[in-house]
Design an enzyme around this catalytic site. Structure first.
Site, PDB file in Angstrom:
ATOM      1  N   GLU A   1      38.903  43.571 -25.032  1.00 19.67           N
ATOM      2  CA  GLU A   1      37.709  43.832 -25.844  1.00 19.67           C
ATOM      3  C   GLU A   1      37.301  45.302 -25.800  1.00 19.67           C
ATOM      4  O   GLU A   1      36.228  45.662 -25.292  1.00 19.67           O
ATOM      5  CB  GLU A   1      36.555  42.941 -25.400  1.00 19.67           C
ATOM      6  CG  GLU A   1      36.785  41.494 -25.724  1.00 19.67           C
ATOM      7  CD  GLU A   1      35.577  40.608 -25.468  1.00 19.67           C
ATOM      8  OE1 GLU A   1      34.688  41.047 -24.731  1.00 19.67           O
ATOM      9  OE2 GLU A   1      35.542  39.504 -26.015  1.00 19.67           O
TER      10      GLU A   1
ATOM     11  N   GLU B   1      39.837  34.042 -27.325  1.00 16.31           N
ATOM     12  CA  GLU B   1      38.851  33.465 -26.403  1.00 16.31           C
ATOM     13  C   GLU B   1      37.815  32.696 -27.195  1.00 16.31           C
ATOM     14  O   GLU B   1      37.303  33.186 -28.206  1.00 16.31           O
ATOM     15  CB  GLU B   1      38.089  34.562 -25.644  1.00 16.31           C
ATOM     16  CG  GLU B   1      38.900  35.389 -24.680  1.00 16.31           C
ATOM     17  CD  GLU B   1      38.017  36.438 -23.985  1.00 16.31           C
ATOM     18  OE1 GLU B   1      36.788  36.278 -23.936  1.00 16.31           O
ATOM     19  OE2 GLU B   1      38.580  37.439 -23.517  1.00 16.31           O
TER      20      GLU B   1
HETATM   21  C1  GAL Z   1      34.492  38.083 -23.295  1.00 19.94           C
HETATM   22  C2  GAL Z   1      35.396  38.770 -22.288  1.00 19.94           C
HETATM   23  C3  GAL Z   1      35.804  37.851 -21.162  1.00 19.94           C
HETATM   24  C4  GAL Z   1      34.605  37.115 -20.644  1.00 19.94           C
HETATM   25  C5  GAL Z   1      33.956  36.364 -21.790  1.00 19.94           C
HETATM   26  C6  GAL Z   1      32.759  35.546 -21.410  1.00 19.94           C
HETATM   27  O1  GAL Z   1      33.728  38.967 -24.016  1.00 19.94           O
HETATM   28  O2  GAL Z   1      36.562  39.248 -22.906  1.00 19.94           O
HETATM   29  O3  GAL Z   1      36.401  38.595 -20.143  1.00 19.94           O
HETATM   30  O4  GAL Z   1      33.709  38.021 -20.100  1.00 19.94           O
HETATM   31  O5  GAL Z   1      33.519  37.291 -22.744  1.00 19.94           O
HETATM   32  O6  GAL Z   1      32.172  34.940 -22.535  1.00 19.94           O
END
Ligand code: GAL
Length: 658
Positions: free
Chosen positions: A152, A308
């Site tokens: 990110e 994710e």
């Molecule tokens: C994303 C990040 C992850 C984790 C996740 C939690 O933004 O890439 O490492 O922090 O959020 O929602």
């Protein structure tokens, strides 16, 4: 270009996997559970730098070797991270100049993550050494399927005001403008005594007495985005040199204002994106869909990955709502419908310590006897059984123009209205189109627009002359455009186009905007057709266009609010007001009807329909059973049954019709 060969005809199902947070005794169980859930790809070592390089130049790969081997033994592929997203504490202490500095000159500390200035030379040097080591070590490892670059970019640190960064900014400017005269001209520094006589006088737009120079700010945004992109490019170059066959990706945090995702996506093989809708938000489904459409558009319909999503709750909002039973599955199919090649989660096992211990995991704190696990396992196994629809292209006849330069230009201070927010203005178009089940492709203003029957242009404040011509030519050749107010106002340096607003589009739109009115949040002004204007009113003089409706009050009563203009073989509409979103829906409906653009199925509101070349996804966003009417017999790929007539869709239920 390297591709997702390892997943040629398979949907990806996986997660961020952080085995370094757990004793090795847990790893065996992880493998067994991953197999049970159908996991076939895991992103590993994303935050592994401190573990991989415990002291400068000393690398410890043994633990990663073991986990890579274990994954391979279990037939699970690795999306191996380059581990550059969080530099270790020793690094920050030894090289404090690498730490990010905020607007007010405060150097940020360690103990969190992303604690580096993207322009820092020593960060780049150490990061590239680590990436080289990783690439050399794992280049022939059979588990390696993809590289996960950083994490990110720009999620927390999208700019830094460190001394090194300001130097890099000056170099970047020097490269761009060559001479100070050119820079002074581009930045309009004759204003407020801002003329620069030495490159060293130029600063970053940090804390200042009042408004900064908007052209300087625009370059600062471009530069800051470029710094992140340079970090990425540096890693990509190294990886392509050592493992040319292995695709590279970086995961975006949704649609990130601070990163020009069009440019960034050009240098990666696969787009991936992290999407975290708020389950309590009434617009969650729309936001999810829009982010999915952006992800698909960034590399012109090539497969992308949902890198994710949360298995259930997140922990970073003030109120963290649970996903209701079935909602996670529904949103997963929603993104598969929009071209995702895989569904992945943050994260595998819910952490027991650290800032994310209350963020859900696929394996929750209480293990597999939990709703979250059951939903995860069920979905993974369901995806395994699905016939391949990966290569069935998503169909979109309507495009929305999205441009980062214009976004940065629009959302500045010292404008007629301080509340112009591009994502809200995009939603003005996107939400009604989504409600009418019209799939959208996002495009740049410079793209070939001819594949689209309708191109929506929300507030394209900044536009290059040649891009304006590109849009004009599209209309001239028979295209249909709907453009909204405060478009075509400035050039790439944020200099106003003179000769009547919006000068570059006046011919195409057949009008001139003489002045504009900024309205407060509460204000609504009546239109002649019973609709109303919010936020903004353009006072329009027609120069060939026709009024669709006019203003019904005040000194501009009788003047057009919405216009349409036949131009060449096409037509250009202009919205000189912001309409309440329901009225925007009615307006767009008339345009869609005229163009005979229709959804693949007529369904009740709240049921989403996404059509691909040979399949149609039907998604019930209601928490209750809904009935839809299917005029023709279709096979539902999920149940394997033929369906027709009155079909019941359970709460959050999905059909994939073929
Ligand atoms: C994303 C990040 C992850 C984790 C996740 C939690 O933004 O890439 O490492 O922090 O959020 O929602």
């Amino acid at each position: 270009m390297a591709d997702l060969r390892a997943f040629e005809n398979t949907l990806i199902y996986g997660c961020d996997y952080n085995p370094e947070q757990w004793p090795e005794s847990v790893w065996q169980e992880d493998m067994a559970l991953m197999k049970r859930a159908g996991v076939n790809l895991v992103s590993i070592a994303i935050f592994g730098w401190a573990r991989l390089e415990p002291e400068e130049g000393v690398y410890e790969f043994a633990w990663l070797d073991r986990i890579m081997d274990m994954l391979h033994q279990h037939g699970i592929k690795a999306n191996l991270a380059t581990a550059t997203a969080s530099s270790p504490a020793w690094f920050a202490l030894k090289y404090p100049e690498s730490l990010p500095v905020d607007k007010n000159g405060v150097r940020l500390g360690v103990g969190s993550r992303q604690q580096y200035s993207p322009a820092s030379p020593i960060y780049r040097e150490k990061a590239s050494q680590l990436v080289r080591q990783l690439a050399l070590r794992y280049k022939n490892h059979p588990a390696l399927a993809m590289w996960h670059i950083n994490n990110e970019y720009g999620c927390h640190i999208f700019e830094s005001f460190s001394e090194e960064t300001v130097c890099a900014f000056r170099n970047w400017l020097h490269h761009k403008y060559a001479t100070l005269d050119a820079l002074n001209e581009a930045w309009g520094t004759a204003f407020w005594s801002q003329t620069y006589y030495e490159w060293a006088e130029i600063q970053a737009p940090a804390a200042m007495p009042t408004f900064y120079n908007p052209s300087q700010y625009l370059d600062w945004r471009r530069f800051s985005s470029d710094m992140l992109q340079e970090c990425m490019q540096m890693e990509v170059d190294l990886l392509r040199e050592i493992t040319p066959e292995v695709p590279v990706t970086t995961n975006y945090i949704g649609i990130n204002k601070h990163l020009d995702q069009w440019k960034m996506s050009e240098i990666e093989d696969v787009v991936s994106i992290d999407i975290y809708p708020d389950p309590a938000s009434p617009s969650a489904a729309i936001e999810c869909a829009a982010q999915g459409d952006v992800a698909r558009s960034l590399k012109q319909n090539q497969p992308w990955i949902l890198m994710e999503q949360a298995p259930n709750q997140v922990q970073w909002r003030t109120l963290n709502h649970t996903k209701r039973p079935g909602q996670m599955r529904l949103w997963s199919y929603q993104l598969l419908a929009r071209g995702a090649r895989g569904i992945m989660y943050f994260q595998w096992r819910q952490s027991k310590a650290g800032a994310e211990k209350y963020h859900s995991g696929m394996v929750p704190h209480d293990g597999t006897d939990s709703r979250t696990w059951r939903e995860i396992e069920t979905l993974g196994n369901e995806l395994k059984r699905l016939p391949d629809f990966c290569h069935d292209p998503v169909k979109a006849e309507v495009a929305i123009v999205l441009d980062w330069n214009s976004w940065w230009g629009l959302e500045q201070g010292s404008h007629p209205h301080a509340d112009l927010n591009l994502m809200e203005l995009v939603a003005q178009f996107y939400a009604p189109l989504h409600q009418q089940n019209i799939t959208v492709q996002f495009v740049r203003p410079s793209d070939d627009l001819s594949p689209y029957r309708l191109v929506c242009i929300p507030n394209l404040y900044l536009v290059k002359e040649e891009d304006a011509r590109n849009i004009e030519t599209y209309v001239q050749n028979g295209g249909r455009v709907v453009m909204s107010y405060f478009s075509g106002i400035v050039n790439e340096h944020d200099h106003v186009y003179l000769g009547g607003y919006p000068a570059p589009f006046r011919k195409m739109l057949g009008l001139k905007v003489e002045e504009w009115l900024a309205l407060s949040k509460e204000e609504k002004r009546p239109l002649e057709n019973g609709w109303s204007a919010e936020q903004w009113i353009d006072v329009i003089r027609l120069e060939g266009a026709q009024a669709v409706t006019t203003h019904a009050a005040d000194y501009y009563a009788g003047l057009p609010a919405i216009t349409t203009h036949a131009f060449g073989a096409g037509r250009a509409d202009y919205l000189g007001v912001k309409l309440p979103v329901e009225q925007m829906g009615l307006y767009l409906k008339t345009v869609l009807d005229e163009l005979q653009i229709q959804p693949a199925l007529q369904v009740p509101a709240g049921i989403e329909v996404v059509s691909r070349e040979t399949t149609v996804f039907v998604l019930n966003h209601h928490p209750q059973t809904m009935t839809i009417d299917l005029p023709e017999h279709k096979k539902d790929l999920l149940s394997g049954k033929d369906v027709a007539g009155q079909v019941e869709l359970p709460a959050y239920g999905v059909l994939i019709l073929q």
